[in-house]
Design a protein around this motif. Structure first.
Motif, PDB file in Angstrom:
ATOM      1  N   LYS A  18      -0.467  12.123  -9.404  1.00  0.00           N
ATOM      2  CA  LYS A  18      -1.585  11.415  -8.781  1.00  0.00           C
ATOM      3  C   LYS A  18      -2.919  12.055  -9.145  1.00  0.00           C
ATOM      4  O   LYS A  18      -3.892  11.368  -9.468  1.00  0.00           O
ATOM      5  CB  LYS A  18      -1.414  11.397  -7.263  1.00  0.00           C
ATOM      6  CG  LYS A  18      -0.298  10.491  -6.767  1.00  0.00           C
ATOM      7  CD  LYS A  18      -0.248  10.497  -5.248  1.00  0.00           C
ATOM      8  CE  LYS A  18       0.827   9.562  -4.726  1.00  0.00           C
ATOM      9  NZ  LYS A  18       0.849   9.513  -3.252  1.00  0.00           N
ATOM     10  N   VAL A  21      -3.760  11.301 -12.845  1.00  0.00           N
ATOM     11  CA  VAL A  21      -4.228   9.919 -12.994  1.00  0.00           C
ATOM     12  C   VAL A  21      -5.655   9.787 -12.478  1.00  0.00           C
ATOM     13  O   VAL A  21      -6.498   9.110 -13.092  1.00  0.00           O
ATOM     14  CB  VAL A  21      -3.293   8.946 -12.254  1.00  0.00           C
ATOM     15  CG1 VAL A  21      -3.924   7.563 -12.133  1.00  0.00           C
ATOM     16  CG2 VAL A  21      -1.967   8.832 -12.979  1.00  0.00           C
ATOM     17  N   THR A  22      -5.952  10.446 -11.355  1.00  0.00           N
ATOM     18  CA  THR A  22      -7.301  10.375 -10.780  1.00  0.00           C
ATOM     19  C   THR A  22      -8.327  11.004 -11.714  1.00  0.00           C
ATOM     20  O   THR A  22      -9.441  10.474 -11.880  1.00  0.00           O
ATOM     21  CB  THR A  22      -7.334  11.075  -9.407  1.00  0.00           C
ATOM     22  OG1 THR A  22      -6.347  10.497  -8.556  1.00  0.00           O
ATOM     23  CG2 THR A  22      -8.698  10.923  -8.757  1.00  0.00           C
ATOM     24  N   MET A 132      -6.155   0.768  -9.064  1.00  0.00           N
ATOM     25  CA  MET A 132      -5.262   1.901  -9.311  1.00  0.00           C
ATOM     26  C   MET A 132      -5.517   3.033  -8.326  1.00  0.00           C
ATOM     27  O   MET A 132      -4.582   3.676  -7.835  1.00  0.00           O
ATOM     28  CB  MET A 132      -5.446   2.414 -10.739  1.00  0.00           C
ATOM     29  CG  MET A 132      -4.684   1.640 -11.781  1.00  0.00           C
ATOM     30  SD  MET A 132      -4.744   2.417 -13.415  1.00  0.00           S
ATOM     31  CE  MET A 132      -3.744   3.881 -13.141  1.00  0.00           C
ATOM     32  N   CYS A 133      -6.791   3.282  -8.017  1.00  0.00           N
ATOM     33  CA  CYS A 133      -7.126   4.343  -7.059  1.00  0.00           C
ATOM     34  C   CYS A 133      -6.602   4.001  -5.669  1.00  0.00           C
ATOM     35  O   CYS A 133      -6.023   4.857  -4.987  1.00  0.00           O
ATOM     36  CB  CYS A 133      -8.636   4.558  -7.031  1.00  0.00           C
ATOM     37  SG  CYS A 133      -9.175   5.920  -5.956  1.00  0.00           S
ATOM     38  N   THR A 136      -2.847   4.307  -5.636  1.00  0.00           N
ATOM     39  CA  THR A 136      -2.388   5.690  -5.782  1.00  0.00           C
ATOM     40  C   THR A 136      -2.506   6.472  -4.484  1.00  0.00           C
ATOM     41  O   THR A 136      -1.606   7.237  -4.117  1.00  0.00           O
ATOM     42  CB  THR A 136      -3.188   6.405  -6.898  1.00  0.00           C
ATOM     43  OG1 THR A 136      -3.001   5.701  -8.133  1.00  0.00           O
ATOM     44  CG2 THR A 136      -2.723   7.839  -7.074  1.00  0.00           C
ATOM     45  N   TRP A 137      -3.604   6.261  -3.747  1.00  0.00           N
ATOM     46  CA  TRP A 137      -3.874   7.093  -2.571  1.00  0.00           C
ATOM     47  C   TRP A 137      -3.788   6.356  -1.248  1.00  0.00           C
ATOM     48  O   TRP A 137      -3.779   6.999  -0.190  1.00  0.00           O
ATOM     49  CB  TRP A 137      -5.249   7.747  -2.711  1.00  0.00           C
ATOM     50  CG  TRP A 137      -5.314   8.711  -3.857  1.00  0.00           C
ATOM     51  CD1 TRP A 137      -5.906   8.511  -5.068  1.00  0.00           C
ATOM     52  CD2 TRP A 137      -4.734  10.017  -3.912  1.00  0.00           C
ATOM     53  NE1 TRP A 137      -5.743   9.610  -5.871  1.00  0.00           N
ATOM     54  CE2 TRP A 137      -5.031  10.558  -5.185  1.00  0.00           C
ATOM     55  CE3 TRP A 137      -4.008  10.808  -3.009  1.00  0.00           C
ATOM     56  CZ2 TRP A 137      -4.624  11.832  -5.582  1.00  0.00           C
ATOM     57  CZ3 TRP A 137      -3.599  12.071  -3.403  1.00  0.00           C
ATOM     58  CH2 TRP A 137      -3.903  12.570  -4.673  1.00  0.00           C
ATOM     59  N   SER A 141      -7.657   7.099   0.190  1.00  0.00           N
ATOM     60  CA  SER A 141      -8.378   6.867  -1.067  1.00  0.00           C
ATOM     61  C   SER A 141      -9.883   7.094  -0.972  1.00  0.00           C
ATOM     62  O   SER A 141     -10.546   7.142  -2.005  1.00  0.00           O
ATOM     63  CB  SER A 141      -8.114   5.436  -1.557  1.00  0.00           C
ATOM     64  OG  SER A 141      -8.619   4.491  -0.629  1.00  0.00           O
ATOM     65  N   VAL A 238       3.229   5.997 -11.029  1.00  0.00           N
ATOM     66  CA  VAL A 238       2.963   6.689  -9.775  1.00  0.00           C
ATOM     67  C   VAL A 238       3.214   5.728  -8.625  1.00  0.00           C
ATOM     68  O   VAL A 238       2.706   4.603  -8.622  1.00  0.00           O
ATOM     69  CB  VAL A 238       1.503   7.186  -9.742  1.00  0.00           C
ATOM     70  CG1 VAL A 238       1.204   7.856  -8.401  1.00  0.00           C
ATOM     71  CG2 VAL A 238       1.253   8.163 -10.877  1.00  0.00           C
ATOM     72  N   SER A 240       3.076   3.616  -5.191  1.00  0.00           N
ATOM     73  CA  SER A 240       1.921   3.142  -4.439  1.00  0.00           C
ATOM     74  C   SER A 240       1.988   3.596  -2.988  1.00  0.00           C
ATOM     75  O   SER A 240       3.038   3.545  -2.356  1.00  0.00           O
ATOM     76  CB  SER A 240       1.857   1.618  -4.497  1.00  0.00           C
ATOM     77  OG  SER A 240       0.820   1.126  -3.683  1.00  0.00           O
TER      78      SER A 240
END
Length: 476
Positions: A18, A21-22, A132-133, A136-137, A141, A238, A240
């Motif tokens: 994660k 990717v960020t 995507m952000c 991912t979080w 986020s 990654v 979700s």
């Protein structure tokens, strides 16, 4: 090895994925910021190289905005169906190709086509990166969304500094005339009465300003390689963390919120891009006639404070709610707009007030985009299609507002601060309406959490406190 150690190792690996990717998304948004910000300070040089005046070249903002619009729509359709990392890699490569072509195009139409292609990929990257952000979080986020948009501001801040050595000193009020052998520019700002300064159009084989675009394109390619590595090396995406409650929210409520957010981002992004694109031109043709170095520094001041604001918001967003951040930012933009509209009153004796207003404006504009997304995520699920609606609004603003200002700013430089003030007031009014609609429904995750507690406890009694709270928020 124990099961707990295996689970702990897997958890750490997922966290590492994660974070990586960020970081890659942040670099991509930095490249996006450079790609957007490079046009503003180079605009007059590009116009001079082609042999047209500034108002004629403003058409390229429509082309880029149209591409941005199409890219946003396309992203909402295909982003969830294909490998997102491969798509972002491709979008960065197309952006690089489009930017590389811009300074070598001899006609406005060809410049517009190049920027339109780059705009498609930029719209794709903008929409896809935000989604995507969020995926991912999830609920966490907020700070990471701020990091992404800080990276965009950092790139936009670097763009004027990057381009400054490669832009030309061009005449002010200019007209171009054509002859059989060459295109020449006649300057009406010559200090000697009865004379005309004729400047030959530079050789278009390799104009100096091309270096600024080539450096920007090279950065895009480097970041694209990172996403190429992720797309081809990671077998699993990654997971979700986003909780999708679209059904519980109701289509009517989602449509109202997305409609208001569409208008909000149209006003906000349109004003941001217009101001960032024309502050350089405003400075050079205003009453004070700033030099190209001073105008570049003023442009950098806006994007620099913009970047500082987004950097600070990474930490501030941990303690301050997105709603409170939005309120603070809107008050700041209104204050700065009022100061800038009064520029003729203090231009001669207190020109430093303009620099203060531009700095405050950049600082206040910084957090609105990411804070708005984090705020609306509390009320509706920001899916790929929902994010595309927001970016479509942003793309329309980016397309229409610079075109309108480009037709007017040469005649009157004060059009820019006047437009900024009107747009800011409209944005505040829209925010108030949006806040009223959102609060009438309530936060989506609060409702979901209470309903889950009711299901787990089995306390379905008509008089139970949990059920009463749930009914109240649902409007039953």
């Amino acid at each position: 090895m124990s099961t707990s150690n295996l689970q702990g190792g897997k958890t750490n690996h997922l966290k590492g994925m994660k974070y990586f990717v960020t970081v890659c998304l942040s670099l991509a948004f930095c490249a996006l910021g450079v790609a957007v910000g490079i046009i503003g300070p180079t605009l007059r040089t590009l116009a001079y190289n082609i042999g047209v005046c500034l108002d004629e070249l403003s058409f390229i903002f429509v082309a880029r905005g149209s591409g941005y619009l199409f890219g946003s729509i396309l992203s909402g359709i295909v982003f969830g169906k294909l490998n997102p990392n491969a798509l972002i890699c491709a979008s960065l490569c197309v952006t690089a190709v489009g930017l590389t072509a811009v300074p070598f195009m001899p006609y406005v139409v060809l410049v517009a086509l190049s920027l339109s292609a780059a705009g498609i990929s930029m719209g794709f990257l903008d929409t896809g990166g935000n989604v995507m952000c969020l995926k991912t979080w999830g609920e966490k986020s907020g700070p990471y969304m701020q990091i992404l948009h800080f990276s965009f501001a950092l790139g936009a801040t670097l763009a004027p500094l990057l381009s400054q050595p490669f832009i030309m000193d061009t005449p002010q009020n200019c007209t171009f005339t054509s002859s059989q052998n060459s295109t020449s520019l006649s300057s009406t700002s010559t200090p000697v009465r009865g004379t005309t300064e004729v400047l030959e159009t530079p050789d278009m084989k390799f104009p100096l300003v091309a270096w600024a675009f080539l450096i920007s394109s090279g950065f895009c390619i480097l970041v694209a390689l990172l996403f190429c590595y992720i797309a081809w090396s990671w077998s699993n995406a990654v997971p979700s963390d986003q909780k999708n409650t679209s059904i519980e929210e109701g289509q009517n409520f989602r449509m109202k919120m997305l409609g208001l957010l569409f208008i909000f981002y149209l006003l906000y992004v349109g004003t941001e891009v217009t101001f960032g694109s024309y502050i350089y031109s405003f400075a050079t043709i205003s009453e004070n006639h700033y030099s190209k170095e001073e105008a570049s520094f003023l442009n950098t001041l806006f994007w620099g404070t913009f970047a500082i604001g987004r950097f600070l918001s990474i930490f501030v967003s941990i303690w301050v709610t997105p709603n409170r951040l939005l309120q603070m930012d809107l008050v700041g933009t209104l204050t700065a707009s009022v100061i800038m509209t009064c520029f003729p009153l203090y231009a001669e004796n207190s020109g430093f007030l303009l620099w203060i207003a531009v700095a405050l404006y950049g600082l206040s504009m910084a957090n609105i985009f990411p804070s708005g997304i984090s705020w609306v995520e509390q009320y509706i699920t920001v899916t790929e299609k929902a994010a595309s609606v927001l970016v479509i609004g942003a793309a329309l603003g980016e397309m229409l507002f610079p075109l309108l200002l480009g037709q007017l700013i040469e005649a009157n430089a004060m059009i820019l601060p006047y437009f900024t003030a009107v747009s800011t007031v409209a944005c505040i009014l829209n925010y108030i309406l949006m806040l009223w609609v959102a609060k009438s429904r309530g936060k989506r995750l609060n409702k979901t959490a209470k309903f889950e507690v009711v299901e787990k406890t089995g306390d379905y009694g008509e008089n139970s406190s949990l059920m009463n709270d749930y009914k109240t928020e649902e409007g039953l």
